[in-house]
Design a protein around this motif. Structure first.
Motif: not given
Length: 181
Positions: A45-72
């Protein structure tokens, strides 16, 4: 005993299994001597390496609602990783009102190792129109830039209402009406 054969044959041409080249599955090892032929199976059985995804960026305003960084994160990151530095929520939920801008690293780990990806969070400041100001002019005074009459540290590039005859923030007491701008 040595000297047997593997079925299916491995890409190395020997009994050395390379998980980067050989497929998972059942491999049969057969040994024959003058008395008998015997075989045994090895299930790989071959197990795969974990996948952390690829790098992302987000720009927010101080009054923006909370954001799940996983989706970025780009790609298909594995759930269940950890964020560093920790956010005030204790999860991957970034609240621009209480969490600092910066680089947040998502790390996932399995028995094959750990991989990480970053989300760079930028928080833009709210626009600053400065504070109220006032000026008293005579009708024969030279034109005056009303921007210089604002208090605080106003951001450049705003607009004036009502518009002045100059089309800018330059107030001409001979042409523009007194009032609040």
């Amino acid at each position: 005993a040595t000297g047997g054969t593997w079925s299916p044959a491995m890409n190395s041409g020997s009994g050395i299994f390379d998980p980067a080249l050989d497929a998972a599955g059942t491999y049969n090892y057969t040994v024959t001597n003058s008395c008998v032929t015997v075989s045994s199976d090895v299930v790989v059985t071959i197990k795969l390496l974990p996948d952390a995804g690829s790098n992302g960026t987000i720009t927010l305003c101080p009054t923006d609602p909370s954001t799940d960084l996983f989706s970025q994160l780009g790609g298909s990151p594995d759930p269940g990783g950890t964020w560093s530095p920790a956010m005030n929520s204790g999860s991957g939920i970034f609240d621009p009102a209480v969490d600092a801008a910066g680089t947040y690293t998502y790390t996932v780990t399995n028995s094959c190792g750990s991989l990480s990806a970053d989300v760079v969070v930028t928080i833009t400041s709210n626009p600053d129109p400065g504070t109220n100001g006032s000026i008293t002019l005579c009708i024969n005074d030279p034109s005056t830039d009303l921007f210089n009459q604002l208090g605080g540290t106003p951001d450049a590039g705003g607009s004036w209402t009502p518009a002045m005859n100059s089309g800018s923030g330059i107030f001409d007491p001979a042409l523009d009406a007194p009032g609040t701008y």
